[in-house]
Design a protein around this motif. Structure first.
Motif, PDB file in Angstrom:
ATOM      1  N   SER A 140      26.204 -14.880 224.079  1.00 16.18           N
ATOM      2  CA  SER A 140      27.532 -14.657 223.497  1.00 16.18           C
ATOM      3  C   SER A 140      27.352 -14.127 222.089  1.00 16.18           C
ATOM      4  O   SER A 140      26.851 -14.833 221.201  1.00 16.18           O
ATOM      5  N   THR A 141      27.729 -12.877 221.872  1.00 15.09           N
ATOM      6  CA  THR A 141      27.514 -12.246 220.574  1.00 15.09           C
ATOM      7  C   THR A 141      28.455 -11.067 220.438  1.00 15.09           C
ATOM      8  O   THR A 141      29.347 -10.869 221.258  1.00 15.09           O
ATOM      9  N   GLU A 142      28.294 -10.288 219.396  1.00 19.16           N
ATOM     10  CA  GLU A 142      29.055  -9.059 219.233  1.00 19.16           C
ATOM     11  C   GLU A 142      28.112  -7.942 218.826  1.00 19.16           C
ATOM     12  O   GLU A 142      27.089  -8.171 218.186  1.00 19.16           O
ATOM     13  N   GLU A 143      28.459  -6.752 219.250  1.00 15.88           N
ATOM     14  CA  GLU A 143      27.665  -5.549 218.949  1.00 15.88           C
ATOM     15  C   GLU A 143      28.545  -4.561 218.209  1.00 15.88           C
ATOM     16  O   GLU A 143      29.743  -4.457 218.471  1.00 15.88           O
ATOM     17  N   TYR A 144      27.950  -3.868 217.248  1.00 21.43           N
ATOM     18  CA  TYR A 144      28.658  -2.790 216.563  1.00 21.43           C
ATOM     19  C   TYR A 144      27.626  -1.793 216.071  1.00 21.43           C
ATOM     20  O   TYR A 144      26.417  -2.055 216.083  1.00 21.43           O
ATOM     21  N   CYS A 145      28.111  -0.634 215.654  1.00 23.92           N
ATOM     22  CA  CYS A 145      27.232   0.369 215.052  1.00 23.92           C
ATOM     23  C   CYS A 145      27.644   0.582 213.605  1.00 23.92           C
ATOM     24  O   CYS A 145      28.813   0.873 213.316  1.00 23.92           O
ATOM     25  N   HIS A 146      26.698   0.383 212.705  1.00 27.63           N
ATOM     26  CA  HIS A 146      26.925   0.637 211.276  1.00 27.63           C
ATOM     27  C   HIS A 146      26.639   2.124 211.056  1.00 27.63           C
ATOM     28  O   HIS A 146      25.505   2.522 210.784  1.00 27.63           O
ATOM     29  N   ASN A 147      27.671   2.957 211.220  1.00 27.50           N
ATOM     30  CA  ASN A 147      27.508   4.407 211.139  1.00 27.50           C
ATOM     31  C   ASN A 147      27.419   4.843 209.674  1.00 27.50           C
ATOM     32  O   ASN A 147      28.433   4.922 208.979  1.00 27.50           O
ATOM     33  N   PHE A 148      26.206   5.113 209.203  1.00 31.61           N
ATOM     34  CA  PHE A 148      26.033   5.571 207.822  1.00 31.61           C
ATOM     35  C   PHE A 148      26.239   7.089 207.791  1.00 31.61           C
ATOM     36  O   PHE A 148      25.342   7.864 208.111  1.00 31.61           O
ATOM     37  N   LEU A 149      27.452   7.507 207.394  1.00 31.47           N
ATOM     38  CA  LEU A 149      27.859   8.896 207.540  1.00 31.47           C
ATOM     39  C   LEU A 149      28.248   9.531 206.215  1.00 31.47           C
ATOM     40  O   LEU A 149      28.839   8.890 205.335  1.00 31.47           O
TER      41      LEU A 149
ATOM     42  N   SER B 161      31.180   4.132 206.427  1.00 33.85           N
ATOM     43  CA  SER B 161      30.758   3.588 207.716  1.00 33.85           C
ATOM     44  C   SER B 161      31.945   2.948 208.427  1.00 33.85           C
ATOM     45  O   SER B 161      32.310   1.811 208.142  1.00 33.85           O
ATOM     46  N   PRO B 162      32.582   3.674 209.367  1.00 33.21           N
ATOM     47  CA  PRO B 162      33.550   3.035 210.252  1.00 33.21           C
ATOM     48  C   PRO B 162      32.822   2.224 211.313  1.00 33.21           C
ATOM     49  O   PRO B 162      31.874   2.713 211.936  1.00 33.21           O
ATOM     50  N   GLU B 163      33.223   0.983 211.495  1.00 33.66           N
ATOM     51  CA  GLU B 163      32.495   0.057 212.361  1.00 33.66           C
ATOM     52  C   GLU B 163      33.443  -0.518 213.409  1.00 33.66           C
ATOM     53  O   GLU B 163      34.479  -1.098 213.065  1.00 33.66           O
TER      54      GLU B 163
END
Length: 297
Positions: free
Chosen positions: A162-171, A268-270
């Motif tokens: 049980s966790t959460e995933e995201y992408c730290h988009n360094f843009l 970074s939109p996450e």
């Protein structure tokens, strides 16, 4: 640069696991360091700390469990707990888990399969720890102007994951600083919140739009509530007005919540996605990005 995907429209540079980034926050496997849209030569990625050389995140960095690592509360100092996509980390004290802390790590073993010039797979092999174990497969592919990151998570342990995933988009786009030349848009009305209101002072909001009145002088951050991304045309879109170039995430995901972090040289939109897998269960989800310019819309 260890690997590159290319199709004559996009090039995607991918770091070799454990090279360039060896901290314990972001995934080591399939770390995308740069993306170029060849029509116009538009680039989209930057580093978390571009003036400090190595260290910190870069490009498209994925993380599992920013708030609480799997199994952390069940371990004692000196014992290990798993960080998906990274390895077995060692708890060092009685304090809470801190995502930005660099823990001692025993990296997971990984298999890398190059399917074609447009596709490759990173397969992180399971290793039991406190009843937790997982086979994590990450396929990165390009098709036209689109980049897809497909996840397959097979719970091979005895306990629920049980966790959460995201992408730290360094843009940023073509290296340009954040400011009035950029627009960041979400498909829903934003209700920005922050623990420190100073991180909101240099931002303006218009329904789903984030607007900079000037080049920001300080770090900015906010979070906003979740929404049904399966019903929206995109989850967010970043565009650089003078060049006409931009990127949008068109993943079909249920968004648990969203956040935006940045400084003058990066935004970074996450998008946070909840991950739940019972023992023996295999779950899959995909993140898809579309890159465009005035000539390719």
């Amino acid at each position: 640069m260890a690997y590159q995907l290319t199709n004559g429209i996009l090039t995607v540079d991918i770091a070799k696991p454990g090279e360039g980034y060896r901290e314990t926050r972001f995934e080591w496997n399939g770390l995308i360091t740069d993306i170029t849209l060849l029509d116009g030569g538009h680039s989209f990625c930057t580093s978390e700390n571009p003036t400090q050389g190595q260290g910190g995140g870069m490009g498209l960095c994925h993380e599992f469990g920013i708030k609480e690592a799997i199994g952390y509360q069940d371990t004692k100092p000196g014992e290990q707990f798993p960080k998906l996509g990274v390895g077995l980390l060692t708890r060092t004290d009685e304090g809470p888990y801190l995502f930005y802390k660099d823990y001692p790590v025993q990296p997971f073993k990984v298999e890398i399969v190059r399917e074609s010039p447009e596709e490759m797979i990173f397969r992180t092999l399971p290793e039991e720890c406190g009843g937790y174990a997982a086979l994590l497969e990450k396929k990165i592919s390009i098709d036209g102007q689109r980049l897809s990151i497909e996840y397959s998570l097979h719970n091979t342990g005895q306990k629920k994951l049980s966790t959460e995933e995201y992408c730290h988009n360094f843009l940023n786009i073509n290296g340009y600083s954040m400011g009035p030349d950029y627009r960041l848009e979400f498909p829903v009305n934003l209700q920005p919140e922050a623990d420190d209101n100073k991180t909101l002072q240099e931002l303006m909001f218009d329904a789903g739009k984030v607007i900079w009145g000037k080049i920001p002088e300080r770090e900015f951050y906010f979070r906003t509530g979740g929404y049904d991304g399966t019903r929206e045309p995109y989850l967010w879109e970043l565009s650089h007005l003078p060049s006409g170039a931009g990127v949008r995430e068109i993943s079909r995901l249920e968004v648990s919540y969203a956040a935006v972090w940045g400084r003058r040289y990066v935004v970074s939109p996450e998008i946070f996605y909840r991950v739940e897998a019972e023992p023996g269960e295999c779950i899959k989800w995909t993140r898809t990005y579309e890159f465009f310019s005035e000539n390719t819309k």
